[in-house]
Design an enzyme around this catalytic site. Sequence first.
Site, PDB file in Angstrom:
ATOM      1  N   ASP A 115       0.825  -1.205   0.000  1.00  0.00           N
ATOM      2  CA  ASP A 115       0.000   0.000   0.000  1.00  0.00           C
ATOM      3  C   ASP A 115       0.861   1.258   0.000  1.00  0.00           C
ATOM      4  OD1 ASP A 115      -2.365   1.366  -0.057  1.00  0.00           O
ATOM      5  OD2 ASP A 115      -3.074   0.751   1.903  1.00  0.00           O
ATOM      6  N   CYS A 155      -1.513   9.657  -1.919  1.00  0.00           N
ATOM      7  CA  CYS A 155      -1.918   9.598  -3.319  1.00  0.00           C
ATOM      8  C   CYS A 155      -1.315  10.784  -4.041  1.00  0.00           C
ATOM      9  CB  CYS A 155      -3.437   9.652  -3.416  1.00  0.00           C
ATOM     10  SG  CYS A 155      -4.000   9.739  -5.111  1.00  0.00           S
TER      11      CYS A 155
END
Lengths: 300, 300
Positions: free
Chosen positions: A14, A238
């Site tokens: 992740d 992100c």
Amino acid sequence: MSQAVIISEVAPRDGLQSIGSFVPTETKIAMVRALYEAGVRRMEVGSFVSPRHVPQMADTAEVLKAAKQLPGLECTVLVPNRKGFDLAMDAGADRLGFFMSVTEAHNRANLNRSRDESLAELSALVREGAAAGVAMRFNLSCAFHCPFEGVVPVTEAVDMLERVFSLDPGLEIGIADTTGNAAPDQVAAVFAHALASWGNPFAFHGHDTYGMGLANALAAYEVGCRIFDGAAGGLGGCPFAPGATGNTATEDLAWMFRRMGAATGLDWAKLLVAADLCAAVPGGQPGGRVRGVPGARAAA
Amino acid sequence: MSQAVIISEVAPRDGLQSIGSFVPTETKIAMVRALYEAGVRRMEVGSFVSPRHVPQMADTAEVLKAAKQLPGLECTVLVPNRKGFDLAMDAGADRLGFFMSVTEAHNRANLNRSRDESLAELSALVREGAAAGVAMRFNLSCAFHCPFEGVVPVTEAVDMLERVFSLDPGLEIGIADTTGNAAPDQVAAVFAHALASWGNPFAFHGHDTYGMGLANALAAYEVGCRIFDGAAGGLGGCPFAPGATGNTATEDLAWMFRRMGAATGLDWAKLLVAADLCAAVPGGQPGGRVRGVPGARAAA
């Protein structure tokens, strides 16, 4: 007396997957080894997704192979579909990680299919995994808040848990605050319901985007959750969302639990070394708080 | 159903006092006004300390005068001793803020006297304040963790509460995590004991240094605390301690309570305006998280 917790490390998967430039395989393996040295015994090391869509994960088989040489380390790989399942089984993953969303809109945006379709496909894989005796984690994204649908009602999360639970009574379920905007009382309500209703182990996967990562982990802990995902160095932001930050940092979780007397099995000094290494990955978007605090460094 | 909370703003005092260069009086007053516009109705506007020791607070009388023109705003000023007490009473402060430490070492370092000496001096002032009918807050620093003595046992914090409580049954007591290193279970234990034992209002004053500011506020809230100190913009870091950050940001507290459905009386859009203003104070060390999150900005 505080209860021991398991921190499941997700930085190699992740934490890295949103980095545009390819992180060399040896860097990924160095991360895995440093985290193992710090005492991590559960780790998401990669995912068998399409290398065309997520080129960063193209070397998962190699990373997994190296990780499997570390005695006692349980290696999870994410598996989106049949193809990933077959690759993960061939590669000898210790635990398969499935994933879908609690909300219809996020499931469609992220996986390009309806929740019913995801559930049908994954239920077949869960059955096969159970028959093969492999450990599994079923991750539910956007269990509390969705970028498209907003706040997720507790009943909607619970309904989805019920559907997933019916697939396999032994499945570990990861309940994820994908946007970092869960409210602590929501987290408490969902985990309290889940833990009171089913014998499965449940894990909390949190993000610290809104600064509530530790508050939400605490809320889950207080009602009995004992498995927490974290990414060393707070990796995972992100790149397309300014201000968005990553997973709740492993070292922040570890510090809070340490202060509460809840054993994590992690070596604080070595965890800081590993977290610094992860945070320094080129192209990464590090986060987390305690790495920068002299008082926390002094405790190493 | 979540309970309403009061966020008591401390940016004009705790947030500014460690800034080396003098912040112009008009800037301070602009902060006070912007925070008032956002719905703040309790504010620490300054302190009557020695201008030689804390030159930043030399204009407290002027800031207080301006703040008192805002209808319904309760203005607190910190008062270290007899001289400050007299100045605050003359200036018409709505609430006096006393302070000392739970730990002997921090009390001596910060106030240059023993806890017994502090308590004796302040108890005389509390009696006079009570006789004069002025509202008071008695703040206890280092109630959970001390830079000199380390973790503070819950019994030590409770013993000190008992001593302070004996001064005046109507006194509001602020219990402070000065270093930001309180553990949530400590906070819960101290507040649960305090709220169960005495009828006084208790406030939690937290710092976010270790990233646990919201987790600790949540722990206090869950056991019944309803008054929280915050500094807009997360102001308040110590310029002499690298990595040290300030008070838990008012806007971070407000966001968490908003997400939990606990009314704060604050206007989110106007609070962001005020927080941006505070964060931009020259020489300040801003902190806080939600100001930088697009999802939180979009809610304004």
